[in-house]
Design a protein around this motif. Structure first.
Motif, short mmCIF file in Angstrom:
data_model
loop_
_atom_site.label_atom_id
_atom_site.label_comp_id
_atom_site.label_asym_id
_atom_site.label_seq_id
_atom_site.Cartn_x
_atom_site.Cartn_y
_atom_site.Cartn_z
N MET A 1 31.86 92.56 -33.56
CA MET A 1 32.96 91.64 -33.34
C MET A 1 34.27 92.14 -33.94
O MET A 1 35.29 91.52 -33.76
CB MET A 1 32.63 90.27 -33.93
N LEU A 2 34.22 93.25 -34.65
CA LEU A 2 35.42 93.79 -35.28
C LEU A 2 35.82 95.08 -34.56
O LEU A 2 35.09 96.08 -34.61
CB LEU A 2 35.17 94.07 -36.76
N ALA A 3 36.98 95.07 -33.91
CA ALA A 3 37.40 96.20 -33.09
C ALA A 3 37.52 97.53 -33.82
O ALA A 3 37.12 98.55 -33.27
CB ALA A 3 38.72 95.87 -32.39
N PRO A 4 38.03 97.60 -35.05
CA PRO A 4 38.22 98.93 -35.64
C PRO A 4 36.97 99.53 -36.27
O PRO A 4 37.04 100.56 -36.92
CB PRO A 4 39.29 98.69 -36.71
N VAL A 5 35.81 98.92 -36.07
CA VAL A 5 34.60 99.45 -36.71
C VAL A 5 33.64 100.00 -35.67
O VAL A 5 33.73 99.68 -34.49
CB VAL A 5 33.88 98.37 -37.57
N ALA A 6 32.72 100.81 -36.14
CA ALA A 6 31.69 101.38 -35.28
C ALA A 6 30.41 101.54 -36.07
O ALA A 6 30.43 101.63 -37.29
CB ALA A 6 32.15 102.73 -34.74
N ASP A 7 29.32 101.57 -35.37
CA ASP A 7 28.02 101.79 -35.99
C ASP A 7 27.87 103.29 -36.24
O ASP A 7 28.09 104.10 -35.35
CB ASP A 7 26.94 101.30 -35.03
N SER A 8 27.53 103.67 -37.45
CA SER A 8 27.38 105.09 -37.77
C SER A 8 25.97 105.59 -37.48
O SER A 8 25.59 106.68 -37.92
CB SER A 8 27.77 105.37 -39.22
N SER A 9 25.20 104.80 -36.76
CA SER A 9 23.85 105.20 -36.33
C SER A 9 22.96 105.62 -37.49
O SER A 9 22.30 106.66 -37.46
CB SER A 9 23.95 106.31 -35.28
N ARG A 10 22.97 104.83 -38.53
CA ARG A 10 22.10 105.04 -39.70
C ARG A 10 22.30 106.37 -40.40
O ARG A 10 21.36 106.99 -40.89
CB ARG A 10 20.64 104.84 -39.32
N ARG A 11 23.52 106.84 -40.41
CA ARG A 11 23.85 108.05 -41.17
C ARG A 11 25.16 107.80 -41.88
O ARG A 11 25.96 106.97 -41.47
CB ARG A 11 23.94 109.28 -40.27
N TRP A 12 25.39 108.53 -42.93
CA TRP A 12 26.64 108.41 -43.66
C TRP A 12 27.73 109.11 -42.85
O TRP A 12 27.55 110.25 -42.43
CB TRP A 12 26.54 109.03 -45.04
N PRO A 13 28.87 108.47 -42.63
CA PRO A 13 29.96 109.12 -41.90
C PRO A 13 30.75 110.05 -42.80
O PRO A 13 30.43 110.19 -43.98
CB PRO A 13 30.83 107.94 -41.46
N GLY A 14 31.78 110.64 -42.24
CA GLY A 14 32.65 111.50 -43.03
C GLY A 14 32.27 112.95 -42.99
O GLY A 14 32.83 113.76 -43.71
N VAL A 15 31.31 113.31 -42.15
CA VAL A 15 30.86 114.68 -42.06
C VAL A 15 31.85 115.51 -41.23
O VAL A 15 32.14 116.65 -41.55
CB VAL A 15 29.45 114.75 -41.42
N PHE A 16 32.36 114.91 -40.17
CA PHE A 16 33.26 115.63 -39.28
C PHE A 16 34.70 115.46 -39.75
O PHE A 16 35.06 114.46 -40.35
CB PHE A 16 33.08 115.14 -37.84
N GLU A 17 35.54 116.41 -39.42
CA GLU A 17 36.90 116.48 -39.93
C GLU A 17 37.71 115.20 -39.74
O GLU A 17 38.36 114.73 -40.64
CB GLU A 17 37.63 117.66 -39.28
N ARG A 18 37.69 114.61 -38.56
CA ARG A 18 38.56 113.46 -38.30
C ARG A 18 37.79 112.14 -38.32
O ARG A 18 38.27 111.13 -37.84
CB ARG A 18 39.28 113.65 -36.98
N GLU A 19 36.63 112.14 -38.90
CA GLU A 19 35.82 110.93 -38.98
C GLU A 19 36.21 110.16 -40.24
O GLU A 19 36.35 110.75 -41.31
CB GLU A 19 34.35 111.31 -39.02
N SER A 20 36.36 108.86 -40.11
CA SER A 20 36.72 108.04 -41.25
C SER A 20 35.61 108.06 -42.30
O SER A 20 34.44 107.92 -41.97
CB SER A 20 36.96 106.60 -40.81
N PRO A 21 35.96 108.20 -43.57
CA PRO A 21 34.94 108.17 -44.62
C PRO A 21 34.61 106.74 -45.06
O PRO A 21 33.71 106.55 -45.88
CB PRO A 21 35.63 108.93 -45.76
N PHE A 22 35.31 105.74 -44.53
CA PHE A 22 35.12 104.37 -45.00
C PHE A 22 33.86 103.74 -44.43
O PHE A 22 33.59 103.83 -43.24
CB PHE A 22 36.33 103.51 -44.67
#
Length: 157
Positions: A1-22
């Motif tokens: 229900m929150l537009a600026p969010v996404a499911d990280s598919s059960r992994r920690w994000p921030g691995v890729f250069e332009r991926e948000s670390p939040f």
């Protein structure tokens, strides 16, 4: 229900250069749901989550009515590890539709004062407006307090 969010598919994000670390963890208010969130927070606090930056924990009611004391106490302990704790109440109507059928909150959406009950399948409830606004504010604050070089335009006023 929150537009600026996404499911990280059960992994920690921030691995890729332009991926948000939040990261905002989301858990159902059950012992198994909170235990999984607790495990993830311990993983993060031990340094095994990469450059992820946990903004907080959102718990979602598992049923209508009062939360059992044991679950409430455990939720508060797990929430203290996350820093911020937000709660989403039980909404029966949300169990009747697929997630893509739910209304979506977007940063900048203005919540108009309502004198009637909101249809949670037609309008974003006030609790979700508040949740979205507080998560975006937490991300903005994290950007201001750090030296993130990632593109933070989505968090600008």
């Amino acid at each position: 229900m929150l537009a600026p969010v996404a499911d990280s598919s059960r992994r920690w994000p921030g691995v890729f250069e332009r991926e948000s670390p939040f990261v905002v963890l989301v858990a159902r208010e059950t012992i198994p749901g909170l235990t999984r969130a607790h495990d993830l927070l311990r993983q993060h606090l031990s340094g095994y989550a990469g450059r992820a930056d946990v903004l907080g924990l959102v718990t979602v009611a598992a049923r209508p009515g009062r939360l059992p004391a044991e679950i409430r106490r455990y939720r508060d302990v797990v929430g203290s590890l996350a820093g911020q704790l937000w709660q989403v109440p039980w909404v029966e109507e949300w169990t009747l539709v697929e997630p893509e059928k739910l209304p979506v909150w977007t940063p900048g959406d203005v919540q108009l004062p309502r004198k009637r009950r909101v249809d949670p399948l037609d309008e974003v409830p006030p609790e979700i407006h508040r949740l979205g606004s507080e998560i975006v504010a937490a991300a903005r604050s994290a950007v201001r307090e750090s030296s993130y070089d990632a593109d933070a335009r989505m968090f600008e006023e």
